[in-house]
Design a protein around this motif. Structure first.
Motif, mmCIF file in Angstrom:
data_model
loop_
_atom_site.group_PDB
_atom_site.id
_atom_site.type_symbol
_atom_site.label_atom_id
_atom_site.label_comp_id
_atom_site.label_asym_id
_atom_site.label_seq_id
_atom_site.Cartn_x
_atom_site.Cartn_y
_atom_site.Cartn_z
ATOM 1 N N LEU A 380 43.488 30.881 8.692
ATOM 2 C CA LEU A 380 43.705 30.128 7.464
ATOM 3 C C LEU A 380 42.505 30.356 6.549
ATOM 4 C CD1 LEU A 380 45.553 27.953 6.080
ATOM 5 C CD2 LEU A 380 44.037 26.235 7.091
ATOM 6 N N TYR A 381 42.761 30.792 5.315
ATOM 7 C CA TYR A 381 41.700 31.018 4.345
ATOM 8 C C TYR A 381 41.696 29.885 3.323
ATOM 9 C CZ TYR A 381 41.537 35.720 6.285
ATOM 10 O OH TYR A 381 41.423 36.788 7.142
ATOM 11 N N ASP A 382 40.493 29.482 2.912
ATOM 12 C CA ASP A 382 40.330 28.335 2.012
ATOM 13 C C ASP A 382 39.329 28.670 0.918
ATOM 14 O OD1 ASP A 382 39.761 25.626 0.986
ATOM 15 O OD2 ASP A 382 37.990 25.726 2.267
ATOM 16 N N ALA A 383 39.658 28.306 -0.323
ATOM 17 C CA ALA A 383 38.724 28.420 -1.440
ATOM 18 C C ALA A 383 38.111 27.055 -1.702
ATOM 19 C CB ALA A 383 39.442 28.926 -2.689
ATOM 20 N N ASP A 384 36.789 26.969 -1.577
ATOM 21 C CA ASP A 384 36.032 25.732 -1.803
ATOM 22 C C ASP A 384 35.291 25.855 -3.137
ATOM 23 O OD1 ASP A 384 36.812 24.544 0.521
ATOM 24 O OD2 ASP A 384 34.815 24.407 1.403
ATOM 25 N N PRO A 385 35.823 25.331 -4.231
ATOM 26 C CA PRO A 385 35.192 25.559 -5.536
ATOM 27 C C PRO A 385 33.817 24.926 -5.703
ATOM 28 C CG PRO A 385 37.087 24.083 -5.734
ATOM 29 C CD PRO A 385 37.126 24.646 -4.358
ATOM 30 N N GLU A 386 33.574 23.780 -5.094
ATOM 31 C CA GLU A 386 32.288 23.115 -5.335
ATOM 32 C C GLU A 386 31.123 23.838 -4.654
ATOM 33 O OE1 GLU A 386 31.178 20.306 -7.340
ATOM 34 O OE2 GLU A 386 32.976 21.152 -8.249
ATOM 35 N N SER A 387 31.410 24.708 -3.702
ATOM 36 C CA SER A 387 30.368 25.563 -3.137
ATOM 37 C C SER A 387 30.593 27.030 -3.504
ATOM 38 C CB SER A 387 30.311 25.417 -1.605
ATOM 39 O OG SER A 387 31.558 25.753 -1.026
ATOM 40 N N SER A 388 31.568 27.277 -4.397
ATOM 41 C CA SER A 388 31.890 28.649 -4.814
ATOM 42 C C SER A 388 32.015 29.559 -3.606
ATOM 43 C CB SER A 388 30.822 29.171 -5.785
ATOM 44 O OG SER A 388 30.778 28.382 -6.958
ATOM 45 N N SER A 389 32.759 29.090 -2.607
ATOM 46 C CA SER A 389 32.830 29.806 -1.327
ATOM 47 C C SER A 389 34.263 30.070 -0.906
ATOM 48 C CB SER A 389 32.103 29.012 -0.233
ATOM 49 O OG SER A 389 32.781 27.792 0.028
ATOM 50 N N ILE A 390 34.412 31.051 -0.021
ATOM 51 C CA ILE A 390 35.675 31.336 0.651
ATOM 52 C C ILE A 390 35.439 31.162 2.140
ATOM 53 C CG2 ILE A 390 37.506 32.999 1.056
ATOM 54 C CD1 ILE A 390 37.265 32.101 -1.871
ATOM 55 N N ARG A 391 36.251 30.340 2.773
ATOM 56 C CA ARG A 391 36.094 30.039 4.201
ATOM 57 C C ARG A 391 37.277 30.608 4.988
ATOM 58 N NH1 ARG A 391 33.049 25.341 3.957
ATOM 59 N NH2 ARG A 391 32.235 25.908 6.010
ATOM 60 N N ALA A 392 37.047 30.898 6.255
ATOM 61 C CA ALA A 392 38.096 31.380 7.159
ATOM 62 C C ALA A 392 38.094 30.495 8.393
ATOM 63 C CB ALA A 392 37.857 32.837 7.536
ATOM 64 N N ILE A 393 39.275 30.034 8.789
ATOM 65 C CA ILE A 393 39.407 29.147 9.938
ATOM 66 C C ILE A 393 40.353 29.789 10.946
ATOM 67 C CG2 ILE A 393 39.875 26.786 10.703
ATOM 68 C CD1 ILE A 393 39.903 26.021 7.687
ATOM 69 N N LEU A 395 43.029 29.872 13.613
ATOM 70 C CA LEU A 395 44.070 28.962 14.065
ATOM 71 C C LEU A 395 44.201 28.990 15.583
ATOM 72 C CD1 LEU A 395 46.811 29.567 11.343
ATOM 73 C CD2 LEU A 395 45.053 27.783 11.446
ATOM 74 N N ASP A 396 43.464 29.893 16.232
ATOM 75 C CA ASP A 396 43.472 29.963 17.696
ATOM 76 C C ASP A 396 42.418 29.048 18.306
ATOM 77 O OD1 ASP A 396 45.533 31.871 17.691
ATOM 78 O OD2 ASP A 396 44.092 33.488 17.384
ATOM 79 N N ASN A 397 41.154 29.197 17.857
ATOM 80 C CA ASN A 397 40.081 28.393 18.453
ATOM 81 C C ASN A 397 39.491 27.363 17.503
ATOM 82 O OD1 ASN A 397 38.289 29.807 16.754
ATOM 83 N ND2 ASN A 397 37.837 31.340 18.322
ATOM 84 N N GLY A 398 39.936 27.356 16.245
ATOM 85 C CA GLY A 398 39.487 26.328 15.310
ATOM 86 C C GLY A 398 38.103 26.531 14.729
ATOM 87 N N ARG A 399 37.490 27.677 14.930
ATOM 88 C CA ARG A 399 36.147 27.891 14.397
ATOM 89 C C ARG A 399 36.220 28.262 12.912
ATOM 90 N NH1 ARG A 399 32.105 27.353 17.707
ATOM 91 N NH2 ARG A 399 30.675 28.206 16.133
ATOM 92 N N VAL A 400 35.268 27.702 12.160
ATOM 93 C CA VAL A 400 35.177 27.917 10.720
ATOM 94 C C VAL A 400 34.007 28.845 10.423
ATOM 95 C CG1 VAL A 400 34.847 26.793 8.475
ATOM 96 C CG2 VAL A 400 36.094 25.600 10.307
ATOM 97 N N ARG A 401 34.225 29.837 9.577
ATOM 98 C CA ARG A 401 33.134 30.697 9.136
ATOM 99 C C ARG A 401 33.242 30.915 7.632
ATOM 100 N NH1 ARG A 401 34.906 36.282 9.058
ATOM 101 N NH2 ARG A 401 37.085 36.414 9.789
ATOM 102 N N THR A 402 32.111 31.172 7.019
ATOM 103 C CA THR A 402 32.060 31.405 5.578
ATOM 104 C C THR A 402 32.073 32.902 5.293
ATOM 105 O OG1 THR A 402 30.827 29.356 5.193
ATOM 106 C CG2 THR A 402 30.686 31.055 3.483
#
Length: 520
Positions: A380-393, A395-402
């Motif tokens: 799952l990819y996420d755009a976080d505007p307040e940190s001007s970042s793109i995150r990846a989560i 869906l298998d192990n739940g780990r989040v990385r930037t």
């Protein structure tokens, strides 16, 4: 510098400084009235909006005044807009809100971008574009939003820091007005207000877009409606009255309040209705609107999970569907939520609820106003505007990385490896194979991340782009763009990187905009 919120009290974005001025510290902590302290003069030669001429302190005498220090795009500030509108309705001419644009981002300082924000969120009070943060610094303010209450004699009364409930603001304002009536200092004079005009055309600040089979769906956020068009851009259905609200029913009865994220199902369209803090479902057969999640009232610090209609939400902003799971970017909670469409179970899935950019296990990670989603079967990819970042989560192990991003107060415009690339308040995503497309909103650009080699490049910048907020692939060679600030949809040819307008017009025989309610 960092940005954070305090759990279970008020919410705010913060800039720590060398020290808070004693004035605001005193006002905010004990609600004192320091006799003789006059409100500061507005800076000269800075632009005003929603008025025919600049305001000064003299023009505001005779009524209670609430200074609203905000920055466009901040979810904490956005969520205060309905509260301020309610206060204005309650106190009428005895009270006025004066909003002070105190920009966090470079793009937030421009009059054009500020005007788009005001139009999108129906802000009609006088607004000062204090691009150089003159009043912010002179008052010693450190948080968005901050409110300073001024009495009809022009003296400072109290301050509120962060998101503040109506039930806290209204009694303070009422007390000021009662005291002024007794002292016969309540004498409001007409202000030179100027309500912004609705743009010509069918769309007003469209924020998100989605495509499936023969359908194109557009969140016409500024009009509080959802439009369904065919692949030629002909609108075949306008859903919603145009009046802001929370009401289910037929396409001509339903009401939305700032519809944002869209996701198609097999027979339905799901809508993240940010203003009512609900998830709505539109039948693609009958076009009837049904609320499937949320209570119609945004609630802070939501904990736990449960049946979909019992759990309150907080400004859902983007959606993506994988199988029978609907993923929700819960901007107001700084979390990613998960809804099982078969069982109706709903709850926070990733993020502590604190604003930040911490990676790691999903329940310990932090996000910053998630506003755009895209997904593969495993990520799952996420755009976080307040940190001007793109995150990846995962869906298998739940780990989040930037993938991209350095922190809450780091932004810019840079291509190259994801480790050093820069965005500015990116809000939209679309995915095709190993190419993740990004609406780099405040840079007026469309970027792409090559997920295979980790390189970032620019497909379009400038060329008339105006705060692009949402993306969707029409086909393998065409990317549709919700160009929010220009009130239109654009098409980007992915073979040539050329932009062109993608006209959205009523299908012949459907009717005219005037025949469909566009109440604001």
């Amino acid at each position: 510098m960092i940005c954070y919120k305090r759990k279970r009290t008020r919410w705010a974005g913060w800039i720590p400084s060398a020290g808070l001025l004693p004035l605001v510290a005193l006002l905010a902590s004990c609600h004192a009235h320091p006799a003789g302290m006059e409100a500061l003069a507005f800076p000269r030669h800075e632009p005003w909006l929603n008025v025919t001429r600049p305001l000064d302190r003299r023009m505001l005498r005779g009524r209670a005044v609430l200074l609203d220090f905000f920055t466009p795009g901040c979810i904490n500030c956005i969520q205060m807009i309905p509260v301020l509108q309610r206060l204005k309705r309650h106190f009428h001419h005895d009270f006025v809100v004066v909003s002070i644009d105190s920009p966090k981002f470079t793009a937030s300082a421009t009059v054009a971008n500020l005007r788009t924000f005001l139009l999108d969120f129906h802000v009609h009070e006088p607004v000062l574009d204090d691009a150089r943060l003159s009043l912010w610094n002179r008052y010693g303010i450190e948080a968005w939003p901050t409110f300073i209450l001024i009495n009809p004699q022009g003296r400072l009364v109290t301050a509120f820091v962060g998101e503040t409930a109506y039930d806290h603001l209204a009694p303070a304002i009422a007390k000021v007005i009662r005291k002024a009536k007794r002292a016969r200092t309540l004498d409001p004079q007409p202000l030179p207000l100027k309500k912004p005009a609705r743009p010509a055309g069918l769309l007003v600040a469209p924020d998100k877009i989605a495509v499936r089979d023969s359908w194109i769906a557009i969140a016409d956020s500024g009009d509080n409606q959802v439009l369904l068009a065919n692949r030629a851009g002909q609108v075949t259905q306008i859903i919603g009255t145009g009046r802001p609200g929370w009401k289910d029913g037929t396409d001509r009865q339903a009401e939305f309040d700032d519809p944002e994220g869209l996701a198609f199902g097999a027979r339905d369209l799901y809508v993240a209705d940010a203003g009512s803090s609900t998830i709505r479902r539109i039948s693609l057969r009958t076009f009837r609107v049904t609320t499937i999640a949320g209570t119609g009232r945004g609630v802070y610090d939501v904990d736990g999970s449960g049946p979909e209609r019992t759990v309150p939400l907080n400004s859902p902003w983007a959606l993506v569907k994988t199988g029978r799971i609907l993923w929700i970017a819960m901007a107001g909670e700084h979390q990613i939520w998960r809804m099982n469409l078969d069982t109706g179970d709903l709850g926070a899935w990733a993020g502590t609820g604190f604003e930040g950019m911490a990676d790691g296990p999903r329940q310990a990670a932090t996000f910053a106003q998630p506003s755009g989603l895209a997904a593969t079967p495993g990520i799952l990819y996420d755009a976080d505007p307040e940190s001007s970042s793109i995150r990846a989560i995962s869906l298998d192990n739940g780990r989040v990385r930037t993938l991209i991003g350095q922190g809450l107060f780091h932004w810019g415009f840079r291509n190259g490896p994801v480790a050093t690339a820069e965005l500015q308040h990116a809000q939209g995503l679309a995915l095709e194979g190993q190419r993740l497309y990004v609406a780099d909103t405040f840079n007026n650009a469309i970027r792409v991340i090559d997920l295979a080699d980790g390189m970032v490049s620019t497909l379009a910048r400038g060329q008339g782009l105006d705060l692009p907020g949402g993306l969707a692939l029409l086909n393998r060679s065409t990317l549709l763009i919700a160009d929010t600030g220009a009130n239109r949809i654009l098409a980007l040819d992915l073979r040539t990187d050329r932009l062109r307008p993608f006209p959205i017009l009523l299908k012949p025989g459907y009717g005219t905009p005037a025949s469909r309610s566009r109440s604001r």
